[in-house]
Design an enzyme around this catalytic site. Structure first.
Site, short mmCIF file in Angstrom:
data_model
loop_
_atom_site.label_atom_id
_atom_site.label_comp_id
_atom_site.label_asym_id
_atom_site.label_seq_id
_atom_site.Cartn_x
_atom_site.Cartn_y
_atom_site.Cartn_z
N ILE A 1 -6.54 0.21 -10.16
CA ILE A 1 -5.52 -0.49 -9.35
C ILE A 1 -6.12 -1.68 -8.59
CG2 ILE A 1 -5.71 0.80 -7.16
CD1 ILE A 1 -2.64 1.14 -7.29
N ASN B 1 -19.78 6.91 -9.68
CA ASN B 1 -20.20 6.93 -8.27
C ASN B 1 -20.21 8.39 -7.86
OD1 ASN B 1 -20.43 4.11 -7.90
ND2 ASN B 1 -18.22 3.93 -7.66
N HIS C 1 -14.52 10.47 -12.52
CA HIS C 1 -14.02 9.31 -13.26
C HIS C 1 -15.17 8.40 -13.63
CE1 HIS C 1 -13.79 8.55 -8.91
NE2 HIS C 1 -14.12 7.30 -9.18
N LEU C 2 -15.09 7.89 -14.85
CA LEU C 2 -16.08 6.95 -15.36
C LEU C 2 -15.47 5.56 -15.28
CD1 LEU C 2 -18.84 6.58 -16.78
CD2 LEU C 2 -17.63 6.90 -18.96
N GLN D 1 -18.17 6.93 -3.81
CA GLN D 1 -17.09 7.72 -4.42
C GLN D 1 -15.97 7.90 -3.41
OE1 GLN D 1 -18.19 11.60 -6.01
NE2 GLN D 1 -16.16 11.91 -6.91
N SER D 2 -14.76 7.48 -3.80
CA SER D 2 -13.63 7.57 -2.88
C SER D 2 -12.54 8.49 -3.40
CB SER D 2 -13.06 6.18 -2.60
OG SER D 2 -12.61 5.59 -3.80
P1 AMP Z 1 -14.71 5.52 -6.72
O1 AMP Z 1 -14.90 4.60 -5.55
O2 AMP Z 1 -15.85 5.55 -7.68
O3 AMP Z 1 -14.27 6.90 -6.28
O4 AMP Z 1 -13.52 4.88 -7.54
C1 AMP Z 1 -12.18 5.15 -7.31
C2 AMP Z 1 -11.42 4.06 -8.00
O5 AMP Z 1 -10.09 4.49 -8.14
C3 AMP Z 1 -11.39 2.75 -7.23
O6 AMP Z 1 -11.93 1.69 -8.04
C4 AMP Z 1 -9.90 2.55 -6.92
O7 AMP Z 1 -9.51 1.20 -7.00
C5 AMP Z 1 -9.24 3.39 -8.00
N1 AMP Z 1 -7.93 3.92 -7.67
C6 AMP Z 1 -7.57 4.62 -6.56
N2 AMP Z 1 -6.28 4.97 -6.62
C7 AMP Z 1 -5.81 4.51 -7.81
C8 AMP Z 1 -4.55 4.54 -8.47
N3 AMP Z 1 -3.49 5.14 -7.93
N4 AMP Z 1 -4.44 3.94 -9.68
C9 AMP Z 1 -5.49 3.34 -10.25
N5 AMP Z 1 -6.72 3.27 -9.69
C10 AMP Z 1 -6.87 3.84 -8.49
#
Ligand code: AMP
Ligand code: ZN
Length: 112
Positions: free
Chosen positions: A30, A85, A98-99, A92-93
């Protein structure tokens, strides 16, 4: 379960689907950080790499094969990056494995 990526996998939240099979779902990030920024997630909820067990080793291998195929489809001949991450210090958020497949521009090393 209150997990954003589980909801995306189940179609309960919208996403721009890139690929799907019985084990994984891939969709556009996103908030893309490059022209290609796709997330490849297992359909099964796994918190992150730290929580991975030997039983899921094939699943993670499959995630990389899917990443490679998407990179080929997008003609990322100059190169690309695949990233997990792991944990908060690494950024990691979302706590569903997820890759990241990131490409389409030059990237610096080391990452920030
Ligand atoms: P990380 O920081 O490695 O946990 O990556 C999480 C990723 O998920 C980030 O790049 C966000 O932009 C993405 N993300 C979070 N919510 C969504 C969503 N609803 N649709 C698509 N991507 C998302
Ligand atoms: Zn989940």
């Amino acid at each position: 379960m209150d997990c954003v990526f589980c909801k995306i996998v189940k179609g309960q939240l919208p996403s721009k689907k890139v690929f799907e099979d019985e084990r994984v779902y891939a969709f556009e990030d996103i908030n893309p950080v490059a022209p290609t920024h796709v997330l490849i997630v297992p359909k099964k909820h796994i918190v992150g790499l730290q929580e991975l067990t030997e039983e899921d080793a094939c699943l993670v291998g499959h995630m990389f094969v899917v990443a490679k195929r998407i990179a080929q489809e997008r003609n990322l001949k100059g190169g690309y990056r695949t990233v997990f991450n792991v944990g908060e210090d690494a950024g990691q958020s979302v706590f569903h494995l997820h890759l990241h497949l990131i490409g389409g521009r030059k990237m610096a090393w080391p990452p920030g």
